[in-house]
Design a protein around this motif. Structure first.
Motif, PDB file in Angstrom:
ATOM      1  N   ILE A 165       0.859  -1.191   0.000  1.00 55.89           N
ATOM      2  CA  ILE A 165       0.000   0.000   0.000  1.00 55.89           C
ATOM      3  C   ILE A 165       0.893   1.237   0.000  1.00 55.89           C
ATOM      4  O   ILE A 165       1.853   1.329   0.777  1.00 55.89           O
ATOM      5  CB  ILE A 165      -0.906   0.005   1.241  1.00 55.89           C
ATOM      6  N   ASP A 166       0.593   2.207  -0.873  1.00 49.67           N
ATOM      7  CA  ASP A 166       1.443   3.394  -0.955  1.00 49.67           C
ATOM      8  C   ASP A 166       1.065   4.424   0.108  1.00 49.67           C
ATOM      9  O   ASP A 166       0.163   4.203   0.927  1.00 49.67           O
ATOM     10  CB  ASP A 166       1.417   3.990  -2.370  1.00 49.67           C
ATOM     11  N   LYS A 167       1.742   5.570   0.082  1.00 50.01           N
ATOM     12  CA  LYS A 167       1.557   6.588   1.111  1.00 50.01           C
ATOM     13  C   LYS A 167       0.177   7.235   1.065  1.00 50.01           C
ATOM     14  O   LYS A 167      -0.277   7.807   2.052  1.00 50.01           O
ATOM     15  CB  LYS A 167       2.634   7.668   0.978  1.00 50.01           C
ATOM     16  N   GLN A 168      -0.473   7.136  -0.081  1.00 51.27           N
ATOM     17  CA  GLN A 168      -1.823   7.675  -0.211  1.00 51.27           C
ATOM     18  C   GLN A 168      -2.894   6.664   0.203  1.00 51.27           C
ATOM     19  O   GLN A 168      -4.093   6.938   0.087  1.00 51.27           O
ATOM     20  CB  GLN A 168      -2.077   8.122  -1.657  1.00 51.27           C
ATOM     21  N   GLY A 169      -2.451   5.478   0.646  1.00 48.46           N
ATOM     22  CA  GLY A 169      -3.401   4.460   1.063  1.00 48.46           C
ATOM     23  C   GLY A 169      -3.982   3.649  -0.075  1.00 48.46           C
ATOM     24  O   GLY A 169      -5.047   3.045   0.072  1.00 48.46           O
ATOM     25  N   VAL A 170      -3.281   3.618  -1.211  1.00 48.68           N
ATOM     26  CA  VAL A 170      -3.743   2.908  -2.395  1.00 48.68           C
ATOM     27  C   VAL A 170      -2.919   1.628  -2.589  1.00 48.68           C
ATOM     28  O   VAL A 170      -1.686   1.642  -2.442  1.00 48.68           O
ATOM     29  CB  VAL A 170      -3.623   3.800  -3.650  1.00 48.68           C
ATOM     30  N   ILE A 171      -3.591   0.529  -2.910  1.00 47.40           N
ATOM     31  CA  ILE A 171      -2.892  -0.735  -3.167  1.00 47.40           C
ATOM     32  C   ILE A 171      -2.155  -0.638  -4.499  1.00 47.40           C
ATOM     33  O   ILE A 171      -2.761  -0.360  -5.538  1.00 47.40           O
ATOM     34  CB  ILE A 171      -3.884  -1.914  -3.204  1.00 47.40           C
ATOM     35  N   ARG A 172      -0.845  -0.886  -4.474  1.00 45.02           N
ATOM     36  CA  ARG A 172      -0.026  -0.768  -5.674  1.00 45.02           C
ATOM     37  C   ARG A 172       0.541  -2.094  -6.161  1.00 45.02           C
ATOM     38  O   ARG A 172       0.971  -2.206  -7.307  1.00 45.02           O
ATOM     39  CB  ARG A 172       1.123   0.213  -5.423  1.00 45.02           C
ATOM     40  N   HIS A 173       0.527  -3.095  -5.299  1.00 48.37           N
ATOM     41  CA  HIS A 173       1.101  -4.381  -5.714  1.00 48.37           C
ATOM     42  C   HIS A 173       0.466  -5.500  -4.896  1.00 48.37           C
ATOM     43  O   HIS A 173       0.139  -5.325  -3.725  1.00 48.37           O
ATOM     44  CB  HIS A 173       2.615  -4.389  -5.488  1.00 48.37           C
ATOM     45  N   LYS A 174       0.267  -6.641  -5.573  1.00 47.78           N
ATOM     46  CA  LYS A 174      -0.222  -7.827  -4.894  1.00 47.78           C
ATOM     47  C   LYS A 174       0.612  -9.018  -5.324  1.00 47.78           C
ATOM     48  O   LYS A 174       0.857  -9.224  -6.509  1.00 47.78           O
ATOM     49  CB  LYS A 174      -1.697  -8.074  -5.223  1.00 47.78           C
ATOM     50  N   GLN A 175       1.035  -9.807  -4.363  1.00 46.67           N
ATOM     51  CA  GLN A 175       1.793 -11.021  -4.630  1.00 46.67           C
ATOM     52  C   GLN A 175       1.049 -12.222  -4.068  1.00 46.67           C
ATOM     53  O   GLN A 175       0.759 -12.278  -2.876  1.00 46.67           O
ATOM     54  CB  GLN A 175       3.193 -10.945  -4.000  1.00 46.67           C
ATOM     55  N   ILE A 176       0.727 -13.159  -4.932  1.00 46.69           N
ATOM     56  CA  ILE A 176       0.106 -14.405  -4.512  1.00 46.69           C
ATOM     57  C   ILE A 176       1.181 -15.475  -4.456  1.00 46.69           C
ATOM     58  O   ILE A 176       1.868 -15.718  -5.444  1.00 46.69           O
ATOM     59  CB  ILE A 176      -1.012 -14.835  -5.476  1.00 46.69           C
ATOM     60  N   GLY A 177       1.344 -16.087  -3.301  1.00 49.59           N
ATOM     61  CA  GLY A 177       2.389 -17.089  -3.135  1.00 49.59           C
ATOM     62  C   GLY A 177       3.550 -16.529  -2.333  1.00 49.59           C
ATOM     63  O   GLY A 177       3.582 -15.337  -1.990  1.00 49.59           O
ATOM     64  N   PRO A 178       4.522 -17.367  -2.012  1.00 43.84           N
ATOM     65  CA  PRO A 178       5.629 -16.961  -1.140  1.00 43.84           C
ATOM     66  C   PRO A 178       6.550 -15.937  -1.780  1.00 43.84           C
ATOM     67  O   PRO A 178       6.752 -15.933  -2.997  1.00 43.84           O
ATOM     68  CB  PRO A 178       6.362 -18.282  -0.870  1.00 43.84           C
ATOM     69  N   ILE A 179       7.112 -15.076  -0.960  1.00 48.81           N
ATOM     70  CA  ILE A 179       8.078 -14.079  -1.409  1.00 48.81           C
ATOM     71  C   ILE A 179       9.458 -14.728  -1.395  1.00 48.81           C
ATOM     72  O   ILE A 179      10.168 -14.723  -0.373  1.00 48.81           O
ATOM     73  CB  ILE A 179       8.038 -12.837  -0.506  1.00 48.81           C
TER      74      ILE A 179
END
Length: 204
Positions: A165-179
């Motif tokens: 989530i960025d500084k404006q409270g907006v979701i910018r990235h999603k990762q499904i599965g392990p990092i």
């Protein structure tokens, strides 16, 4: 009067009938192949490639108890910071696979005042979740999603899943599965540094 039995209008030529039948066979085969490919992609495709309608939209807010001490955690208090939300569970094998990388990632960015990392405990027993954190260690906060509402709001398919989530409270990235592997490098080298350098939200 003409004989309807011998009327060519009522009975297509043999070649035409065979052509029409062959066309139906080809259409049926094509449909079956398409279904197979779709099923195969669903089973063996890269789950991290699944798009999410939440990217580019405000992150759902939530309030919940801390897994360890029960204190209240409110996502809204971190507005103006880059927040990494990691959904996990003690029964999740892939969560254990990525856990060391989560600790390394936190260690890399923890000194940045604009960075916050938080775990969301998903469909878990409290004692099991606490034992997991005791065994594997975790220096950042974890909120307990005991009603499942946080996971539903974020459209979580399963664990692990991670949202940035960025500084404006907006979701910018999603990762499904392990990092792990390239995913880890992509987050640490590109996604997080870029968002941390971004502007703070305008004062309201």
């Amino acid at each position: 009067m003409s004989d309807p039995i011998s009327n060519p209008i009522n009975h297509p030529a043999p070649d035409t009938a065979r052509f029409q039948l062959r066309g139906w066979h080809l259409a049926l085969i094509a449909a079956l192949v398409a279904l197979f490919l779709l099923f195969y992609k669903g089973l063996w495709g890269d789950p991290s490639a699944i798009p999410t309608v939440l990217i580019g939209t405000p992150a759902p807010t939530f309030v919940g108890p801390d897994v360890v001490n029960g204190s209240t955690i409110d996502l809204a208090q971190y507005r103006g910071k880059v927040v990494l939300l990691n959904f996990w569970a003690s029964w999740c094998q892939e969560c254990r696979v990525e856990h060391e990388n989560l600790l390394a990632l936190y260690g890399q960015f923890r000194s940045n005042p604009d960075f916050v990392m938080m775990g969301v405990n998903y469909q878990d027993k409290l004692d099991d979740a606490r034992h997991y954190l005791e065994v594997y260690g975790s220096p950042f906060q974890h909120v307990r999603d005991f009603k499942g509402t946080i996971s539903i709001d974020y459209g979580v398919y399963g664990v692990p899943e991670t949202f940035i989530i960025d500084k404006q409270g907006v979701i910018r990235h999603k990762q499904i599965g392990p990092i792990v592997g390239p995913t880890y490098s992509f987050l640490t080298d590109k996604v997080l540094p870029t968002l941390l350098q971004g502007p703070a939200p305008n004062a309201s």
